[in-house]
Design an enzyme around this catalytic site. Structure first.
Site, short mmCIF file in Angstrom:
data_model
loop_
_atom_site.label_atom_id
_atom_site.label_comp_id
_atom_site.label_asym_id
_atom_site.label_seq_id
_atom_site.Cartn_x
_atom_site.Cartn_y
_atom_site.Cartn_z
N ASP A 92 6.16 10.20 20.88
CA ASP A 92 7.30 11.57 20.01
C ASP A 92 8.46 11.88 20.44
OD1 ASP A 92 6.91 13.79 19.11
OD2 ASP A 92 5.68 14.84 20.26
N ASP A 267 -3.73 9.88 16.77
CA ASP A 267 -2.90 10.92 18.15
C ASP A 267 -3.27 11.91 18.23
OD1 ASP A 267 -1.27 12.80 19.58
OD2 ASP A 267 -0.51 11.92 17.20
#
Length: 375
Positions: A92, A267
């Site tokens: 991320d 996710d």
């Protein structure tokens, strides 16, 4: 030319199954990525995560930047070597922390100035620095552009401004990333709940050109129905031939409905977070293992799963561990939950390949309607 081939093997309605091919192995889609925020999927060994069925895990730029430090991870051999995970890793960009740590950051065109939640130190995260951390220092297989995770609710003008900033940051991220054959970069679609902004964001990112396209700005309080509505008006504008990633989602029903709308990757921290709080996920919903009805229940949590935590330990023992506050309880439930989520995506892949996804979807909804008391 995309860095990684994405082979679509079958479609069933909007649902798709295939393989995203990376130098560290294929990622079977639909794919659920366990979250390893600080170079660990909480309470699990890397071997357990892999044996549960995960092809790829997620790491977090912001947290690893602060501790142990991206440069240190580089000196120690990169994130894969550091945490002993030899499969693909997606990182991320730090954009989610723009939303989740809004009291500790200041935004500008340049980037995001964070005040560390650990020691108060100052850190500037620009698109260029985010790419440097992810691709060059951590060594991620898939990096994400830096974006602003737009809050919900959000007025249209503010959502438009946020989306346009993310698009400009997307261009800067792509320029910093350049062309690489062994690493990929995904863009992130923003636009809050506004259909025209989502379309404009998708079109702008496609013009820049990314290896995959994520749908951001969801799982921030908008609710299930609104999430589905946003997906309905977003996925049709994303390239058919590239992977689509729904960030931060979610509950099993979210995964099933997102796959029905053409999403390939997910996710979420939910499996391990739930495990640490005494919840076991099933097709019938989350089971509260603390409940007294399990005190003498000798059945396993789910004997159909090829996971020791699900198959070999009684519900009575799990109940005892959680009630006693033993670490092993959180470990076993986290392991079970990861195995369940991976099994769910495996069953969806099989259903799509067989042309039976709608039947699978209907059965899943029927089980959810029965509720966890049914098991």
């Amino acid at each position: 030319m995309p860095s990684f081939d994405f082979d679509l093997h079958a479609t069933d309605g909007a649902a798709r199954t295939g393989v995203l091919k990376t130098p560290r192995g294929g990622i079977r889609t639909p794919a659920f990525m366990p979250v390893g925020t600080a170079a660990t999927v909480k309470a699990l060994y890397p071997e357990q995560v892999k044996e549960a069925g995960a092809d790829i895990i997620l790491g977090n730029t912001y947290h690893l930047m602060l501790r142990p430090g991206a440069e240190r991870v580089k000196r120690l051999g990169g994130l894969h070597h550091f945490m002993r995970w030899d499969g693909p890793i997606l990182t991320d960009s730090g954009g989610f922390q723009v939303w989740s740590l809004s009291d500790l950051r200041q935004m500008s065109e340049k980037g995001v100035a964070f005040k560390s939640h650990l020691d108060g130190s100052k850190h500037m995260l620009t698109p260029e620095r985010s790419i440097e951390i992810q691709a060059d220092l951590l060594g991620a297989d898939i990096s994400m552009q830096l974006d602003e995770c737009t809050p919900y609710p959000c007025e249209r003008d503010a959502a438009a401004s946020s989306m346009q900033l993310s698009r400009r940051w997307g261009l800067r991220s792509k320029e910093a990333f350049g062309e690489r054959s062994s690493q990929a970069l995904f863009g992130i679609v923003q636009g809050s709940t506004y259909e025209d902004l989502r379309r404009e964001s998708a079109e702008g990112l496609i013009e820049i050109g990314f290896d995959g396209y994520a749908i951001g700005g969801l799982a921030v309080g908008e609710g299930f129905e609104m999430m589905c509505q946003v997906l309905d008006v977003t996925t049709p504008h994303l390239p058919h031939e590239r992977p689509r990633y729904l960030m931060g989602v979610g509950k099993p029903i979210d995964l099933v409905e997102a796959v029905a709308r053409g999403v390939d990757m997910f996710d979420c921290v939910l499996p391990t977070r739930s495990g640490r709080h005494g919840q076991a996920w099933t097709d019938w919903g989350p089971v509260n293992v603390k409940n007294a009805r399990f005190a003498e229940d000798t059945r396993p949590m789910d004997e159909t799963l090829d996971c020791p935590a699900s198959r070999d330990y009684s519900r009575a023992y799990l109940h005892h561990l959680i009630r006693a506050g033993e670490y092993l309880g959180s470990m076993l439930l986290s392991w079970h939950n990861i195995a369940y989520f991976e099994n769910l995506t495996a069953r969806m892949r099989a259903a799509i390949a067989a042309g039976e996804f709608e039947a699978f979807r209907n059965q899943f909804h029927a089980r959810m309607a029965e509720g966890p008391d049914a098991i």
